[in-house]
Design a protein around this motif. Structure first.
Motif, PDB file in Angstrom:
ATOM      1  N   PRO A 178      36.764 -40.380  39.239  1.00 58.35           N
ATOM      2  CA  PRO A 178      36.513 -39.142  38.619  1.00 58.35           C
ATOM      3  C   PRO A 178      36.573 -37.948  39.733  1.00 58.35           C
ATOM      4  O   PRO A 178      35.996 -37.922  40.597  1.00 58.35           O
ATOM      5  CB  PRO A 178      35.242 -39.429  37.848  1.00 58.35           C
ATOM      6  CG  PRO A 178      35.150 -40.736  37.723  1.00 58.35           C
ATOM      7  CD  PRO A 178      35.873 -41.315  38.934  1.00 58.35           C
ATOM      8  N   GLY A 179      37.080 -36.824  39.203  1.00 60.03           N
ATOM      9  CA  GLY A 179      37.475 -35.638  40.174  1.00 60.03           C
ATOM     10  C   GLY A 179      38.315 -35.760  41.327  1.00 60.03           C
ATOM     11  O   GLY A 179      38.160 -34.984  42.082  1.00 60.03           O
ATOM     12  N   GLN A 180      38.964 -36.858  41.493  1.00 57.57           N
ATOM     13  CA  GLN A 180      39.773 -37.075  42.624  1.00 57.57           C
ATOM     14  C   GLN A 180      41.300 -37.337  42.414  1.00 57.57           C
ATOM     15  O   GLN A 180      41.544 -37.828  41.272  1.00 57.57           O
ATOM     16  CB  GLN A 180      39.105 -38.243  43.427  1.00 57.57           C
ATOM     17  CG  GLN A 180      37.702 -38.035  43.790  1.00 57.57           C
ATOM     18  CD  GLN A 180      37.306 -39.240  44.926  1.00 57.57           C
ATOM     19  OE1 GLN A 180      38.086 -39.837  45.722  1.00 57.57           O
ATOM     20  NE2 GLN A 180      35.926 -39.301  45.080  1.00 57.57           N
ATOM     21  N   GLN A 181      42.008 -37.225  43.322  1.00 55.02           N
ATOM     22  CA  GLN A 181      43.490 -37.435  43.052  1.00 55.02           C
ATOM     23  C   GLN A 181      43.734 -38.945  43.078  1.00 55.02           C
ATOM     24  O   GLN A 181      43.009 -39.694  43.724  1.00 55.02           O
ATOM     25  CB  GLN A 181      44.302 -36.635  44.271  1.00 55.02           C
ATOM     26  CG  GLN A 181      44.216 -35.186  44.126  1.00 55.02           C
ATOM     27  CD  GLN A 181      45.417 -34.607  45.187  1.00 55.02           C
ATOM     28  OE1 GLN A 181      45.306 -35.203  46.051  1.00 55.02           O
ATOM     29  NE2 GLN A 181      45.643 -33.518  44.770  1.00 55.02           N
ATOM     30  N   ARG A 182      44.691 -39.508  42.426  1.00 55.82           N
ATOM     31  CA  ARG A 182      45.195 -40.703  42.469  1.00 55.82           C
ATOM     32  C   ARG A 182      45.674 -41.036  43.990  1.00 55.82           C
ATOM     33  O   ARG A 182      46.402 -40.153  44.322  1.00 55.82           O
ATOM     34  CB  ARG A 182      46.480 -40.964  41.475  1.00 55.82           C
ATOM     35  CG  ARG A 182      46.750 -42.337  41.273  1.00 55.82           C
ATOM     36  CD  ARG A 182      47.571 -42.606  40.337  1.00 55.82           C
ATOM     37  NE  ARG A 182      47.306 -41.971  38.894  1.00 55.82           N
ATOM     38  CZ  ARG A 182      47.967 -42.152  37.833  1.00 55.82           C
ATOM     39  NH1 ARG A 182      49.150 -42.949  37.628  1.00 55.82           N
ATOM     40  NH2 ARG A 182      47.326 -41.596  36.705  1.00 55.82           N
ATOM     41  N   GLU A 183      45.110 -42.272  44.285  1.00 58.31           N
ATOM     42  CA  GLU A 183      45.639 -42.608  45.830  1.00 58.31           C
ATOM     43  C   GLU A 183      46.218 -44.015  45.763  1.00 58.31           C
ATOM     44  O   GLU A 183      45.703 -44.907  44.956  1.00 58.31           O
ATOM     45  CB  GLU A 183      44.293 -42.490  46.654  1.00 58.31           C
ATOM     46  CG  GLU A 183      43.226 -43.577  46.280  1.00 58.31           C
ATOM     47  CD  GLU A 183      42.113 -43.748  47.239  1.00 58.31           C
ATOM     48  OE1 GLU A 183      42.163 -42.747  48.256  1.00 58.31           O
ATOM     49  OE2 GLU A 183      41.139 -44.525  47.226  1.00 58.31           O
ATOM     50  N   GLU A 204      32.147 -47.479  46.279  1.00 59.90           N
ATOM     51  CA  GLU A 204      33.158 -46.425  46.449  1.00 59.90           C
ATOM     52  C   GLU A 204      34.543 -46.845  46.014  1.00 59.90           C
ATOM     53  O   GLU A 204      35.625 -46.098  45.808  1.00 59.90           O
ATOM     54  CB  GLU A 204      33.322 -45.739  47.797  1.00 59.90           C
ATOM     55  CG  GLU A 204      33.279 -46.993  48.872  1.00 59.90           C
ATOM     56  CD  GLU A 204      32.048 -47.514  49.336  1.00 59.90           C
ATOM     57  OE1 GLU A 204      30.909 -47.433  48.765  1.00 59.90           O
ATOM     58  OE2 GLU A 204      31.982 -47.470  50.663  1.00 59.90           O
ATOM     59  N   ASP A 205      34.689 -48.221  45.743  1.00 59.88           N
ATOM     60  CA  ASP A 205      36.067 -48.839  45.070  1.00 59.88           C
ATOM     61  C   ASP A 205      36.006 -48.554  43.435  1.00 59.88           C
ATOM     62  O   ASP A 205      37.100 -48.775  42.918  1.00 59.88           O
ATOM     63  CB  ASP A 205      36.063 -50.219  45.129  1.00 59.88           C
ATOM     64  CG  ASP A 205      36.025 -50.526  46.571  1.00 59.88           C
ATOM     65  OD1 ASP A 205      35.524 -51.691  47.217  1.00 59.88           O
ATOM     66  OD2 ASP A 205      36.935 -49.833  47.473  1.00 59.88           O
ATOM     67  N   THR A 206      34.966 -47.851  43.018  1.00 63.72           N
ATOM     68  CA  THR A 206      34.950 -47.813  41.311  1.00 63.72           C
ATOM     69  C   THR A 206      35.974 -46.814  41.287  1.00 63.72           C
ATOM     70  O   THR A 206      35.980 -45.626  41.680  1.00 63.72           O
ATOM     71  CB  THR A 206      33.505 -47.242  40.943  1.00 63.72           C
ATOM     72  OG1 THR A 206      32.508 -48.235  41.174  1.00 63.72           O
ATOM     73  CG2 THR A 206      33.702 -46.798  39.562  1.00 63.72           C
ATOM     74  N   ALA A 207      36.853 -47.026  40.241  1.00 59.86           N
ATOM     75  CA  ALA A 207      37.946 -46.082  39.814  1.00 59.86           C
ATOM     76  C   ALA A 207      38.891 -46.575  38.712  1.00 59.86           C
ATOM     77  O   ALA A 207      38.535 -47.966  38.439  1.00 59.86           O
ATOM     78  CB  ALA A 207      39.090 -45.791  41.027  1.00 59.86           C
ATOM     79  N   VAL A 208      39.596 -46.020  38.187  1.00 61.37           N
ATOM     80  CA  VAL A 208      40.800 -46.545  37.114  1.00 61.37           C
ATOM     81  C   VAL A 208      41.828 -46.972  38.141  1.00 61.37           C
ATOM     82  O   VAL A 208      42.523 -46.038  39.082  1.00 61.37           O
ATOM     83  CB  VAL A 208      41.271 -45.769  36.250  1.00 61.37           C
ATOM     84  CG1 VAL A 208      42.319 -46.326  35.411  1.00 61.37           C
ATOM     85  CG2 VAL A 208      39.918 -45.245  35.116  1.00 61.37           C
TER      86      VAL A 208
END
Length: 117
Positions: free
Chosen positions: A41-46, A88-92
């Motif tokens: 959330p709130g970050q760019q796709r990496e 910190e690995d939490t993401a889509v």
């Protein structure tokens, strides 16, 4: 056209493991590389990891030694084994196929990975 269907996300405690799968269909012959990206959330796709048709792999520094990307060409499926997960690995997580056709990139629908502390 390439279609990508992901599975395997979920909720896990820190230190746990998950395996993501991405099944490709359609114009398989046009796929050059397949990979996994993530977006918090709130970050760019990496970029997380990518694998070429001949099996060469590349990883983000943040996941080296913990994540492994692999592919089963017979099943047209790419996997991401994630060990020692951290909050910190939490993401889509999104599956990507980069192709040689005019469109280039194809994306899966995304799968949520949540790591609790």
């Amino acid at each position: 056209q390439v279609q990508l269907v992901e599975s395997g996300g979920g909720l896990v405690q820190a230190g746990g493991s998950l395996r993501l799968s991405c099944a490709a269909s359609g114009s398989i012959f046009s796929i050059v590389t397949m990979g996994w990206y993530r977006q918090a959330p709130g970050q760019q796709r990496e970029l997380v990891a990518v694998i070429t048709r001949i099996g060469s792999r590349n990883y983000a520094d943040s996941v080296k030694g913990r994540f492994t990307i692999s592919r089963d060409n017979a099943k047209n499926t790419v996997y991401l084994q994630m060990n020692n997960l951290k909050p910190e690995d939490t993401a889509v997580y999104y599956c990507n196929a980069f192709t040689s056709n005019s469109r280039g990139d194809y994306w899966g629908q995304g799968t949520q990975v949540t790591v609790s502390s």
